[in-house]
Write a protein that holds these residues in place. Sequence first.
Motif, mmCIF file in Angstrom:
data_model
loop_
_atom_site.group_PDB
_atom_site.id
_atom_site.type_symbol
_atom_site.label_atom_id
_atom_site.label_comp_id
_atom_site.label_asym_id
_atom_site.label_seq_id
_atom_site.Cartn_x
_atom_site.Cartn_y
_atom_site.Cartn_z
ATOM 1 N N MET A 87 -113.556 -46.586 43.157
ATOM 2 C CA MET A 87 -114.351 -46.397 41.945
ATOM 3 C C MET A 87 -114.030 -47.504 40.943
ATOM 4 O O MET A 87 -112.858 -47.761 40.642
ATOM 5 C CB MET A 87 -114.044 -45.035 41.319
ATOM 6 N N VAL A 88 -115.080 -48.134 40.424
ATOM 7 C CA VAL A 88 -114.920 -49.166 39.404
ATOM 8 C C VAL A 88 -114.778 -48.477 38.048
ATOM 9 O O VAL A 88 -115.756 -47.992 37.481
ATOM 10 C CB VAL A 88 -116.120 -50.136 39.413
ATOM 11 N N GLY A 108 -122.867 -46.443 32.067
ATOM 12 C CA GLY A 108 -121.509 -46.611 32.589
ATOM 13 C C GLY A 108 -120.405 -46.096 31.701
ATOM 14 O O GLY A 108 -119.250 -46.507 31.854
ATOM 15 N N GLY A 164 -116.777 -47.427 33.062
ATOM 16 C CA GLY A 164 -116.581 -48.318 34.199
ATOM 17 C C GLY A 164 -117.175 -49.702 33.987
ATOM 18 O O GLY A 164 -117.534 -50.366 34.953
ATOM 19 N N ASN A 165 -117.242 -50.130 32.730
ATOM 20 C CA ASN A 165 -117.855 -51.429 32.471
ATOM 21 C C ASN A 165 -116.802 -52.518 32.358
ATOM 22 O O ASN A 165 -116.062 -52.581 31.377
ATOM 23 C CB ASN A 165 -118.715 -51.343 31.212
ATOM 24 N N LEU A 216 -119.762 -43.009 35.826
ATOM 25 C CA LEU A 216 -121.073 -42.899 36.490
ATOM 26 C C LEU A 216 -122.140 -42.351 35.547
ATOM 27 O O LEU A 216 -123.271 -42.101 35.961
ATOM 28 C CB LEU A 216 -120.961 -42.017 37.740
#
Lengths: 327, 327
Positions: free
Chosen positions: A283-284, A54, A318-319, A50
Amino acid sequence: MTSEDAAPTYDDVVVAAGRLEGIVHRTPLTTCSTIDQWVGCRLLLKCEHLQRVGAFKFRGATNAVLALSDDDATNGVAAHSSGNHAAALALAARTRGVPAHVVMPTSAPVAKRAATAGYGAEIIDCAPTLEAREATLAEVLERTGAVEIHPYDHPHVIAGAGTASLELLEQAAECGIDPLDAVVVPVGGGGLASGTVLGVRGRHGTDVAVFAAEPTGADDAARSLAEGHLIPSLAPDTVCDGLLTSLSPRTFSILSSGLERVVTVTDDEVLEAMRLLWERAKMVVEPSGAIAVAATRRLVAGGEVSPDATVGVILSGGNVDLDALPF
Amino acid sequence: MTSEDAAPTYDDVVVAAGRLEGIVHRTPLTTCSTIDQWVGCRLLLKCEHLQRVGAFKFRGATNAVLALSDDDATNGVAAHSSGNHAAALALAARTRGVPAHVVMPTSAPVAKRAATAGYGAEIIDCAPTLEAREATLAEVLERTGAVEIHPYDHPHVIAGAGTASLELLEQAAECGIDPLDAVVVPVGGGGLASGTVLGVRGRHGTDVAVFAAEPTGADDAARSLAEGHLIPSLAPDTVCDGLLTSLSPRTFSILSSGLERVVTVTDDEVLEAMRLLWERAKMVVEPSGAIAVAATRRLVAGGEVSPDATVGVILSGGNVDLDALPF
């Protein structure tokens, strides 16, 4: 101020934390009981996916760009990167108002390329080999007069990355966990791992163990530290696209002196952790960002971390390319 | 206490909020500047995908199960559901310590079936038609003596769902936004939309507009409210698997009296919003959970919501089958 060639110290991490205040996000610390059950102990998850762009990479890139003198910054900054450092450097340069030139291999993920362009960087394509990347970057530096900001072999990048661990320790303390029993982070080139060693060692000495997590298909850091000399990553083969690079002499040296050890895990374990983070914590997180969760499970299974322990884990990024997911 | 046949009121929502305190999560309110740019105004995103069982449905199911008398609860609870209500009822029943019997069509998503079983419910399979679901549930009620908890046509379920909007208003006020300019929520059977109308109208009268978001491929609520009588959802065709059902007379009545209007959006718009939530906000939100973001974009484009407005949007759920993603 630390020079380009120096080894960064805890003080550099503290200076970086001050420099980055109000520019980087103080990312949330969260928990997930389902993941705790899978791992076997309590985790505090530091949500660097976050972070702006990212990924934790924005901390190091921004610290390095802001630490430049006005003269050095005039012609902008440059790097070769296939991933998160590219976007991070682009946004860091835009934040300072100087140009960024990023050499990207044609194999770079579409999402990371789009993000880098979106932050206003000049993207220079090259073939997907280390030789092509280095040769192209040399041309760019010559042409533009920009300063190179290496993705991890750079004292300010390491110090900036280390600020995530200071926040993690502070946030854990705010939750009444002071100190944590251990901190686990991913290791690729070793920037985040080195910064974490500096931050945790500086704050808590050897009271808090720092472990690094590495895929078995790119285990150069594990082998380097086990054998006591640098062994480059030659043909990495892993779903963790952020952890393909080799340690540098600088990160090798820091990790040799302060890391507990490198824990290797298979891609299947990484993907199981990643799936839990997506399905249960919603969560990604990218594979490289999920690996420290899988590694902590190994540490509990092997008795190196107690089931009663509370472990801080950095979810580093988180990409992901949603059109090419690994599951 | 409101009877099964009664229309729920604002007071029921307030009572539900007290009953649910400490049992349901007070889910975070978050923002994402990239999504604000796409929509055209400022959004406060109410993260019900981070609710227990991954959806707002846990609020209503728990409120209904806890409101039962001990006598009524003895033989447990039952429902037919292909989705989030199944898991929500299972966990709500376990929380109270009574059995849950859930009729699920064989077409139900694997993840939702697994979650329901994981919370200890008895799952009874049936053919994927409304007739089969209702007939099978009738048999189950006869066999077990359980009480039916309808997924949305139930006063306590509606009141429980409404508690999300009370939290949203409170959290917005804590951020200095008091009141919000509008609230946008998805509408399927109308439980969440009805609860939101009760909550927002009760707290702020007509100062805060409530809009509902519905897929064009399942636009029975839009047509029902436009024509002034209930039009059932006959052959819904949309990626929003949580929004396939029809309004009931009870939810139709509440929405008729208090909803600004239903905004319909295409599946392409839903998927664009969902992709932004995943890629940029790093949040796993299901299509039905993302639709209100897309609808708000329509409202801004059409001039019904000002670019200067701050709109509360309920991200209603995050349960997706990672092996069958729509992108």
